[in-house]
Design an enzyme around this catalytic site. Structure first.
Site, PDB file in Angstrom:
ATOM      1  CE1 TYR A   1      -3.948   0.995  -0.806  1.00 42.86           C
ATOM      2  CE2 TYR A   1      -4.984  -0.662   0.929  1.00 42.86           C
ATOM      3  CZ  TYR A   1      -5.191   0.662   0.100  1.00 42.86           C
ATOM      4  OH  TYR A   1      -6.324   0.816  -0.097  1.00 42.86           O
TER       5      TYR A   1
ATOM      6  CD  GLU B   1      -2.162   4.906  -6.241  1.00 44.77           C
ATOM      7  OE1 GLU B   1      -3.031   6.380  -6.244  1.00 44.77           O
ATOM      8  OE2 GLU B   1      -1.984   4.328  -6.312  1.00 44.77           O
TER       9      GLU B   1
HETATM   10  C1  LIG Z   1     -11.915  11.668  -8.113  1.00 48.16           C
HETATM   11  C2  LIG Z   1     -10.232  11.302  -7.958  1.00 48.16           C
HETATM   12  C3  LIG Z   1     -10.816  11.228  -6.737  1.00 48.16           C
HETATM   13  C4  LIG Z   1      -9.171  10.878  -5.968  1.00 48.16           C
HETATM   14  C5  LIG Z   1      -8.998  10.453  -4.853  1.00 48.16           C
HETATM   15  C6  LIG Z   1      -7.518  10.587  -4.352  1.00 48.16           C
HETATM   16  C7  LIG Z   1      -7.690  10.149  -3.000  1.00 48.16           C
HETATM   17  C8  LIG Z   1      -6.663   8.312  -2.390  1.00 48.16           C
HETATM   18  C9  LIG Z   1      -6.432   7.852  -1.833  1.00 48.16           C
HETATM   19  C10 LIG Z   1      -5.695   6.982  -0.885  1.00 48.16           C
HETATM   20  C11 LIG Z   1      -5.622   6.075  -2.380  1.00 48.16           C
HETATM   21  C12 LIG Z   1      -5.278   4.333  -2.500  1.00 48.16           C
HETATM   22  C13 LIG Z   1      -4.468   4.231  -3.886  1.00 48.16           C
HETATM   23  C14 LIG Z   1      -4.598   2.809  -3.986  1.00 48.16           C
HETATM   24  O1  LIG Z   1      -4.542   3.123  -5.199  1.00 48.16           O
HETATM   25  C15 LIG Z   1      -3.370   2.421  -3.982  1.00 48.16           C
HETATM   26  C16 LIG Z   1      -3.091   0.982  -4.068  1.00 48.16           C
HETATM   27  O2  LIG Z   1      -3.615   0.046  -4.279  1.00 48.16           O
HETATM   28  S1  LIG Z   1      -1.476   0.193  -3.953  1.00 48.16           S
HETATM   29  C17 LIG Z   1      -1.614  -1.338  -3.470  1.00 48.16           C
HETATM   30  C18 LIG Z   1      -1.992  -1.782  -1.930  1.00 48.16           C
HETATM   31  N1  LIG Z   1      -3.545  -1.494  -2.577  1.00 48.16           N
HETATM   32  C19 LIG Z   1      -3.888  -3.035  -1.634  1.00 48.16           C
HETATM   33  O3  LIG Z   1      -3.707  -3.650  -0.513  1.00 48.16           O
HETATM   34  C20 LIG Z   1      -6.043  -2.563  -2.052  1.00 48.16           C
HETATM   35  C21 LIG Z   1      -6.303  -3.062  -0.422  1.00 48.16           C
HETATM   36  N2  LIG Z   1      -7.286  -2.763  -0.628  1.00 48.16           N
HETATM   37  C22 LIG Z   1      -8.488  -3.256  -1.161  1.00 48.16           C
HETATM   38  O4  LIG Z   1      -8.792  -4.974  -0.839  1.00 48.16           O
HETATM   39  C23 LIG Z   1      -9.678  -2.960  -1.270  1.00 48.16           C
HETATM   40  O5  LIG Z   1      -9.861  -1.851  -2.061  1.00 48.16           O
HETATM   41  C24 LIG Z   1     -10.549  -2.293   0.048  1.00 48.16           C
HETATM   42  C25 LIG Z   1     -12.226  -1.139  -0.350  1.00 48.16           C
HETATM   43  C26 LIG Z   1      -9.506  -1.079   0.133  1.00 48.16           C
HETATM   44  C27 LIG Z   1     -10.531  -2.634   1.170  1.00 48.16           C
HETATM   45  O6  LIG Z   1     -11.647  -4.462   0.578  1.00 48.16           O
HETATM   46  P1  LIG Z   1     -12.987  -5.113   1.809  1.00 48.16           P
HETATM   47  O7  LIG Z   1     -13.781  -3.645   2.723  1.00 48.16           O
HETATM   48  O8  LIG Z   1     -14.283  -5.037   0.643  1.00 48.16           O
HETATM   49  O9  LIG Z   1     -12.677  -5.915   2.715  1.00 48.16           O
HETATM   50  P2  LIG Z   1     -12.376  -7.417   2.475  1.00 48.16           P
HETATM   51  O10 LIG Z   1     -11.884  -7.634   0.875  1.00 48.16           O
HETATM   52  O11 LIG Z   1     -11.834  -7.681   3.354  1.00 48.16           O
HETATM   53  O12 LIG Z   1     -14.135  -7.921   2.114  1.00 48.16           O
HETATM   54  C28 LIG Z   1     -14.986  -7.394   3.040  1.00 48.16           C
HETATM   55  C29 LIG Z   1     -15.919  -8.702   2.287  1.00 48.16           C
HETATM   56  O13 LIG Z   1     -16.715  -8.433   1.244  1.00 48.16           O
HETATM   57  C30 LIG Z   1     -15.796  -9.556   0.543  1.00 48.16           C
HETATM   58  N3  LIG Z   1     -15.853  -8.926  -1.011  1.00 48.16           N
HETATM   59  C31 LIG Z   1     -15.394  -8.039  -1.575  1.00 48.16           C
HETATM   60  N4  LIG Z   1     -15.015  -8.080  -2.848  1.00 48.16           N
HETATM   61  C32 LIG Z   1     -16.091  -9.536  -3.187  1.00 48.16           C
HETATM   62  C33 LIG Z   1     -15.804  -9.886  -4.175  1.00 48.16           C
HETATM   63  N5  LIG Z   1     -15.120  -9.239  -5.365  1.00 48.16           N
HETATM   64  N6  LIG Z   1     -16.220 -11.176  -4.258  1.00 48.16           N
HETATM   65  C34 LIG Z   1     -16.690 -11.558  -3.447  1.00 48.16           C
HETATM   66  N7  LIG Z   1     -17.038 -11.058  -1.954  1.00 48.16           N
HETATM   67  C35 LIG Z   1     -16.228  -9.681  -1.776  1.00 48.16           C
HETATM   68  C36 LIG Z   1     -15.170 -10.275   1.319  1.00 48.16           C
HETATM   69  O14 LIG Z   1     -14.972 -11.859   0.531  1.00 48.16           O
HETATM   70  C37 LIG Z   1     -15.058  -9.985   2.939  1.00 48.16           C
HETATM   71  O15 LIG Z   1     -16.248 -11.167   3.321  1.00 48.16           O
HETATM   72  P3  LIG Z   1     -16.416 -11.733   4.467  1.00 48.16           P
HETATM   73  O16 LIG Z   1     -15.856 -10.514   5.535  1.00 48.16           O
HETATM   74  O17 LIG Z   1     -17.802 -12.612   4.832  1.00 48.16           O
HETATM   75  O18 LIG Z   1     -15.368 -13.062   4.732  1.00 48.16           O
END
Ligand SMILES: CCCCCCCCCCCCC[C@@H](O)CC(=O)SCCNC(=O)CCNC(=O)[C@H](O)C(C)(C)COP(=O)(O)OP(=O)(O)OC[C@H]1O[C@@H](n2cnc3c(N)ncnc32)[C@H](O)[C@@H]1OP(=O)(O)O
Length: 241
Positions: free
Chosen positions: A163, A170
């Site tokens: 992250y 970015e």
């Molecule tokens: C208009 C201009 C706007 C500009 C705004 C600028 C502001 C910028 C601020 C910061 C930006 C960050 C930039 C970013 O691009 C940088 C990077 O990505 S660097 C690389 C590292 N990144 C990561 O590791 C990303 C991590 N992020 C995520 O994983 C997700 O996107 C996030 C939404 C942040 C978190 O995910 P979530 O809350 O969904 O957590 P979980 O994965 O644990 O899921 C929760 C439960 O939902 C189920 N789930 C979710 N999606 C799915 C799916 N597609 N299919 C099936 N199930 C899904 C998941 O299984 C969990 O369920 P349960 O609780 O039952 O297990």
């Protein structure tokens, strides 16, 4: 008044409807996650092949841009999944995550050709690719109830380093774009004009860079909470859920 038999059959129908919807949702999510894992794997292979053949990252963005734009834009569906309640996920975190990626792809890297060969672009491309292969394969195996521990481990540990590196890539890319945006006046509207409105994309980019300061920690701490919940079984209540 409805007889208990009629009430029972209405309840049965309702339950059958719910089960059908849940099966359809699971089928769709499985398809979506497999497609996204495959898409990001294709990107990883294309990047590795490009680097092995050319020995440089220059020209890499141009060669993979179509696939990147397609799969990153497809991720807008994640907002639809949240809105429809298909996934138990944070709408706020998903919204910030997806919009910042779309912004980086379309309004920065795709729009300003001069920065496409910057090292910072390579940094966020590599980091995004590693993250998304892990994330989508995690969701896929989880839905299929066959989640290997190393994928679960990777999903909830790699982000700790990926992250900040991704965000640095970015921010450095937006920073590299600033002089070109200022010189060209792109996406800007100067006065006087018939709408009597002015907009300066250069200052907009400065504001976007500043928004990382409050927003990135929110995403990072959200992921740390998810990590504690999934890896250590802690019960956590999210404010926006
Ligand atoms: C208009 C201009 C706007 C500009 C705004 C600028 C502001 C910028 C601020 C910061 C930006 C960050 C930039 C970013 O691009 C940088 C990077 O990505 S660097 C690389 C590292 N990144 C990561 O590791 C990303 C991590 N992020 C995520 O994983 C997700 O996107 C996030 C939404 C942040 C978190 O995910 P979530 O809350 O969904 O957590 P979980 O994965 O644990 O899921 C929760 C439960 O939902 C189920 N789930 C979710 N999606 C799915 C799916 N597609 N299919 C099936 N199930 C899904 C998941 O299984 C969990 O369920 P349960 O609780 O039952 O297990």
């Amino acid at each position: 008044m409805a007889s208990s038999e009629e009430e029972g059959s209405a309840e049965d129908k309702e339950n059958t409807k719910k089960r059908t919807l849940s099966t359809l949702a699971t089928a769709w999510l499985t398809f979506y996650n497999i497609a996204m894992t495959a898409g990001w794997l294709v990107l990883a292979i294309a990047m590795a092949r490009f680097y092995l053949e050319k020995g440089t990252h220059k020209g890499l963005y141009k060669s993979i841009q179509k696939t990147l734009k397609f799969f990153q834009t497809f991720a807008l569906l994640e907002l639809v999944h949240c809105a429809l309640g298909l996934v138990r996920t944070s709408v706020l975190a998903t919204g910030v995550q997806v919009s910042s990626r779309i912004f980086m792809v379309w309004l920065i890297t795709n729009s300003i050709r001069q920065i496409q060969n910057e090292e910072s672009v390579l940094i966020f491309l590599v980091v995004w690719t590693m993250t998304e292969i892990t994330r989508y394969s995690y969701y896929t195996f989880n839905l299929l109830n066959h989640l290997p521990y190393f994928i679960k481990w990777a999903r909830y540990n790699l982000f700790i380093v990926l992250y900040p590196i991704g965000v640095a890539g970015e921010l450095l890319t937006i920073y590299a774009a600033l002089p070109y945006v200022r010189r060209s006046g792109m996406y800007s509207l100067r006065l006087p004009n018939k709408y009597n409105v002015s907009f300066d994309y250069y200052y907009c980019l400065l504001i976007v860079m500043c928004t990382y300061i409050p927003l990135f920690p929110q995403l990072y701490f959200h992921m740390l909470r998810q990590r504690r919940k999934v890896l250590h079984g802690e019960v956590i209540v999210e404010k926006d859920e």
